[in-house]
Design a protein around this motif. Structure first.
Motif, PDB file in Angstrom:
ATOM      1  N   THR A   1      42.606   6.278  20.808  1.00  0.00           N
ATOM      2  CA  THR A   1      41.716   5.116  20.928  1.00  0.00           C
ATOM      3  C   THR A   1      40.296   5.650  20.976  1.00  0.00           C
ATOM      4  O   THR A   1      40.021   6.594  21.725  1.00  0.00           O
TER       5      THR A   1
ATOM      6  N   ASN B   1      36.371   6.437  21.626  1.00  0.00           N
ATOM      7  CA  ASN B   1      35.676   6.404  22.919  1.00  0.00           C
ATOM      8  C   ASN B   1      34.236   5.893  22.813  1.00  0.00           C
ATOM      9  O   ASN B   1      33.440   6.072  23.719  1.00  0.00           O
TER      10      ASN B   1
ATOM     11  N   ASN C   1      38.073  16.020  24.931  1.00  0.00           N
ATOM     12  CA  ASN C   1      38.708  14.697  24.830  1.00  0.00           C
ATOM     13  C   ASN C   1      40.148  14.819  24.355  1.00  0.00           C
ATOM     14  O   ASN C   1      41.027  14.099  24.835  1.00  0.00           O
ATOM     15  N   SER C   2      40.417  15.748  23.409  1.00  0.00           N
ATOM     16  CA  SER C   2      41.799  15.909  22.922  1.00  0.00           C
ATOM     17  C   SER C   2      42.704  16.386  24.044  1.00  0.00           C
ATOM     18  O   SER C   2      43.790  15.828  24.257  1.00  0.00           O
TER      19      SER C   2
ATOM     20  N   THR D   1      41.524  24.596  32.258  1.00  0.00           N
ATOM     21  CA  THR D   1      40.123  24.520  31.825  1.00  0.00           C
ATOM     22  C   THR D   1      39.360  25.733  32.340  1.00  0.00           C
ATOM     23  O   THR D   1      39.551  26.155  33.479  1.00  0.00           O
ATOM     24  N   ARG D   2      38.481  26.245  31.472  1.00  0.00           N
ATOM     25  CA  ARG D   2      37.650  27.366  31.901  1.00  0.00           C
ATOM     26  C   ARG D   2      36.483  26.870  32.731  1.00  0.00           C
ATOM     27  O   ARG D   2      36.070  27.468  33.700  1.00  0.00           O
ATOM     28  N   THR D   3      35.927  25.737  32.286  1.00  0.00           N
ATOM     29  CA  THR D   3      34.638  25.324  32.852  1.00  0.00           C
ATOM     30  C   THR D   3      34.696  24.042  33.667  1.00  0.00           C
ATOM     31  O   THR D   3      33.784  23.765  34.435  1.00  0.00           O
TER      32      THR D   3
ATOM     33  N   GLN E   1      27.117  16.325  16.590  1.00  0.00           N
ATOM     34  CA  GLN E   1      27.976  15.987  17.725  1.00  0.00           C
ATOM     35  C   GLN E   1      27.148  15.118  18.663  1.00  0.00           C
ATOM     36  O   GLN E   1      26.500  15.605  19.562  1.00  0.00           O
TER      37      GLN E   1
ATOM     38  N   HIS F   1      29.820  23.640  20.042  1.00  0.00           N
ATOM     39  CA  HIS F   1      29.004  22.732  19.217  1.00  0.00           C
ATOM     40  C   HIS F   1      27.552  22.687  19.651  1.00  0.00           C
ATOM     41  O   HIS F   1      26.874  21.726  19.340  1.00  0.00           O
TER      42      HIS F   1
HETATM   43  P1  NAP Z   1      36.290  20.067  21.928  1.00  0.00           P
HETATM   44  O1  NAP Z   1      35.502  18.901  22.338  1.00  0.00           O
HETATM   45  O2  NAP Z   1      35.618  21.127  21.166  1.00  0.00           O
HETATM   46  O3  NAP Z   1      36.934  20.704  23.240  1.00  0.00           O
HETATM   47  C1  NAP Z   1      37.669  21.880  23.144  1.00  0.00           C
HETATM   48  C2  NAP Z   1      37.815  22.499  24.513  1.00  0.00           C
HETATM   49  O4  NAP Z   1      38.591  23.665  24.367  1.00  0.00           O
HETATM   50  C3  NAP Z   1      36.511  22.977  25.105  1.00  0.00           C
HETATM   51  O5  NAP Z   1      35.862  21.948  25.807  1.00  0.00           O
HETATM   52  C4  NAP Z   1      36.975  24.090  26.020  1.00  0.00           C
HETATM   53  O6  NAP Z   1      37.376  23.520  27.229  1.00  0.00           O
HETATM   54  C5  NAP Z   1      38.235  24.599  25.357  1.00  0.00           C
HETATM   55  N1  NAP Z   1      38.051  25.896  24.720  1.00  0.00           N
HETATM   56  C6  NAP Z   1      37.252  26.194  23.673  1.00  0.00           C
HETATM   57  N2  NAP Z   1      37.351  27.497  23.392  1.00  0.00           N
HETATM   58  C7  NAP Z   1      38.229  28.044  24.252  1.00  0.00           C
HETATM   59  C8  NAP Z   1      38.722  29.332  24.456  1.00  0.00           C
HETATM   60  N3  NAP Z   1      38.343  30.381  23.714  1.00  0.00           N
HETATM   61  N4  NAP Z   1      39.588  29.514  25.453  1.00  0.00           N
HETATM   62  C9  NAP Z   1      39.976  28.491  26.219  1.00  0.00           C
HETATM   63  N5  NAP Z   1      39.540  27.234  26.065  1.00  0.00           N
HETATM   64  C10 NAP Z   1      38.664  27.019  25.088  1.00  0.00           C
HETATM   65  O7  NAP Z   1      37.560  19.633  21.056  1.00  0.00           O
HETATM   66  P2  NAP Z   1      38.400  18.288  21.084  1.00  0.00           P
HETATM   67  O8  NAP Z   1      38.694  17.878  22.461  1.00  0.00           O
HETATM   68  O9  NAP Z   1      39.503  18.506  20.128  1.00  0.00           O
HETATM   69  O10 NAP Z   1      37.410  17.211  20.481  1.00  0.00           O
HETATM   70  C11 NAP Z   1      36.907  17.343  19.144  1.00  0.00           C
HETATM   71  C12 NAP Z   1      36.029  16.136  18.825  1.00  0.00           C
HETATM   72  O11 NAP Z   1      36.823  14.967  18.712  1.00  0.00           O
HETATM   73  C13 NAP Z   1      34.994  15.833  19.898  1.00  0.00           C
HETATM   74  O12 NAP Z   1      33.867  15.332  19.267  1.00  0.00           O
HETATM   75  C14 NAP Z   1      35.632  14.747  20.706  1.00  0.00           C
HETATM   76  O13 NAP Z   1      34.696  13.934  21.363  1.00  0.00           O
HETATM   77  C15 NAP Z   1      36.390  13.999  19.627  1.00  0.00           C
HETATM   78  N6  NAP Z   1      37.562  13.318  20.184  1.00  0.00           N
HETATM   79  C16 NAP Z   1      37.465  11.994  20.426  1.00  0.00           C
HETATM   80  C17 NAP Z   1      38.533  11.314  20.978  1.00  0.00           C
HETATM   81  C18 NAP Z   1      38.425   9.834  21.210  1.00  0.00           C
HETATM   82  O14 NAP Z   1      37.546   9.191  20.668  1.00  0.00           O
HETATM   83  N7  NAP Z   1      39.301   9.265  22.003  1.00  0.00           N
HETATM   84  C19 NAP Z   1      39.700  11.994  21.291  1.00  0.00           C
HETATM   85  C20 NAP Z   1      39.767  13.350  21.017  1.00  0.00           C
HETATM   86  C21 NAP Z   1      38.685  14.016  20.467  1.00  0.00           C
HETATM   87  P3  NAP Z   1      37.179  24.272  28.633  1.00  0.00           P
HETATM   88  O15 NAP Z   1      35.749  24.700  28.667  1.00  0.00           O
HETATM   89  O16 NAP Z   1      37.555  23.231  29.595  1.00  0.00           O
HETATM   90  O17 NAP Z   1      38.098  25.422  28.668  1.00  0.00           O
END
Ligand code: NAP
Length: 552
Positions: A75, A77, A210-211, A230-232, A389, A441
């Protein structure tokens, strides 16, 4: 395809012929790019590698290489008023936050209404784009496509690349010692479709974006146990905000943007963190981030606290190493008998069909003027659309980028010199690096209202607030205190839409209609406002008016 007549003359045109534009991708950005080309009298041809429109938003049962992939429960956001294309509001009875199937319905309506489908060649994969030998004079490109196994090429006056940045998974397996000896299943979040196949399993999700949050909650209803690493940490916002209005409608206003710009950062951080901790204490839920509220985008994970409080999701720190059957976390805790590990670690982007001399991506960064134009090209005939982004919706930004780019292609707007564009790129990157905590990003991050205004200034479509206050105060109040929705950028200037004023004045009705599906007696309605609220707005308005008079 054969070389078109229009490609034979030195300036790309025979007298009176419209410029041709190749648009790559028919997703959220590609659709509006086609529409903007048509509005400007250009001749767009859109190449879409799949058999349908929608890009990321079209759910498919399996992930396909080279295409974005979403899960069944996704859904959006960002709310309907803030994500709609500016001259095509989303119907009042559509939910404020739409399931991906509703987003697709909206795209289909948009494509049908503006006759966009006729401009799309489906199952046409762009293999390569290259500058024509006379590029420095003509600005033209040769576009090589493959359709039903047959390669063809055609000449275009300009290109709009609308391929998104959620196609190539970022899968940092090498950062995890011992990962090779793990005997369970390892997958990336792009492969996740629905929870049923994971019934009664023990699952570790890595990454709190978000994923990661969505998938953890989705799975938690059927799985034996979910661990979310989560790391952070992160700040978590709720789609439902004050008085039940959508979060972006409440907070993405010109008034609040001005407050954010003039108030000390520390104060805004305190306010934001206090507000979010009031819903649930981030520390007690193991989510509290190391960074401050403004330093990184929060995630919209309405149900995550519910899953944590009911023990279905257990928050964990980063993984230190994998064992044969499980993992050891950074805090020394060990979790065994893990069946599946899902890397929800996000995406990288690439342009495999563009030569590195035209666009080179390094470290998930690419230098683009205003996130659109490569600064060093001899002619500004290549635009990248939707590669950013935002904290907010991307569709209206892609639309404003397209409105601007198409007018640049036509020569109606001139870009600054290559050096000046590059200076701007460097300044923005440095600002982001200073402002935001490190992330994949960082260079692509923009604030929605600020960036929309920046693009609107370039196209001459930014709302003229002072004029509005003098000529149409009712509308001016909505524009200033109400949601900074895309339709504000259709009030005047090129592409002005006659329906814009009415669409702004009826915004709240459309928002409420979707939730108030049962009449409630004694309800004061969508326009109910408390006395202090009215007072604050009147005082705020007077202060802004005085400021505008002082500065203009
Ligand atoms: P993302 O926003 O890039 O988040 C990926 C997460 O992975 C990072 O926040 C980080 O979390 C972790 N990570 C990254 N590198 C890592 C590493 N080397 N080791 C361990 N953890 C690592 O990716 P996404 O959640 O797939 O989202 C992609 C895009 O789609 C975003 O723009 C998001 O807003 C969008 N999206 C939207 C919806 C929606 O509208 N409902 C749903 C899903 C995605 P930590 O720092 O916590 O470790």
């Amino acid at each position: 395809m054969k070389e078109t007549e229009s490609s034979r003359t030195m300036d790309g045109k025979q007298a009176g012929m419209a410029k041709t534009v190749a648009i790559i991708g028919a997703g959220a950005s590609g659709l509006t790019a086609i529409k903007c080309c048509l509005d400007e009298g250009l001749q767009p041809t859109c190449f879409e590698r799949s058999e349908d429109i929608g890009g990321l938003w079209r759910f498919q049962e399996y992930d396909i290489d080279g295409q974005a992939s979403i899960y069944r429960s996704l859904t959006i956001n960002t709310s309907k008023e803030m994500m709609s294309y500016s001259d095509f509001p989303i119907p009042a009875d559509y939910p404020n936050y739409m399931h991906h199937s509703k987003v697709m319905e909206y795209f289909r309506m948009y494509a049908k209404h503006f006759h966009l489908l006729e401009r799309i060649r489906f199952k046409a994969c762009v293999c390569q784009i290259r500058k024509r030998p006379d590029f420095s004079v003509s600005g033209q490109w040769e576009v090589v496509t493959e359709m039903n196994g047959k390669r063809e090429s055609a000449i275009f006056d300009a290109i709009m690349v609308c391929t998104g940045h959620h196609v190539y998974p970022y899968f940092p397996l090498e950062s995890f010692p011992g990962v090779k000896k793990f005997k369970g299943k390892i997958m990336h979040s792009r492969e996740y479709k629905h929870p049923e196949v994971f019934r009664d399993q023990k699952i570790l999700v890595i990454g709190l974006g978000n994923s990661g949050a969505d998938i953890s909650v989705d799975l938690s209803h059927v799985a034996k146990q979910i661990f979310l690493s989560t790391r952070t940490g992160t700040w978590v916002v709720n789609r439902v905000s004050d008085d039940g209005y959508p979060l972006d409608v409440v907070h993405f206003t010109r008034f609040k943007t001005l407050l954010r710009q003039i108030l000390p950062v520390a104060l805004v951080n305190l306010w934001g963190e206090k507000k979010l901790n009031t819903r649930f204490n981030h520390e007690n839920y193991g989510i509290k981030p190391q960074h401050r509220f403004l330093s990184r985008y929060p995630i919209a994970a309405d149900d995550l606290p519910n899953a944590i409080i009911s023990g279905r999701v257990l928050m964990k720190p980063n993984v230190n190493e994998f064992t044969e059957k499980g993992v050891i976390f950074e805090d020394g805790c060990r979790e065994e008998n893990i069946d599946v590990v899902i890397f929800a670690t996000g995406y990288s982007f690439a342009f495999p069909f563009i030569d590195e001399s035209v666009i080179s991506v390094g470290n998930n960064q690419v230098p683009l003027y205003k996130f659109v134009f490569p600064p060093h090209l001899e002619r500004s005939t290549l635009a990248i659309i939707g590669l950013l982004q935002p904290l907010g919706a991307i569709m209206p930004i892609a639309e404003l980028q397209s409105r601007w780019a198409t007018r640049v292609f036509k020569g109606l707007i001139k870009l600054p010199s290559a050096d000046m564009m590059m200076d701007d790129v460097v300044k923005k990157t440095k600002k982001n690096e200073k402002w935001y905590a490190p992330s994949q990003h960082i260079s692509l991050q923009v604030q929605y209202v600020d960036h929309m205004d920046e693009l609107a200034c370039l196209s001459g479509v930014k709302p003229k607030l002072l004029n509005l206050f003098l000529t149409d105060p009712k509308l001016a109040l909505k524009v200033f205190f109400g949601p900074c929705s895309p339709v504000q950028f259709r009030l005047h200037g090129p592409g002005k839409w006659e329906g814009a004023r009415d669409a702004i004045l009826t915004q709240k009705e459309r928002i409420v209609k979707a939730t108030k599906t049962r009449a409630v007696q004694g309800c004061t309605g969508a326009h109910a406002m408390s006395v202090p609220c009215v007072l604050i707005k009147v005082l705020g308005c007077a202060a802004i008016f005085a400021l505008l008079l002082a500065f203009l």
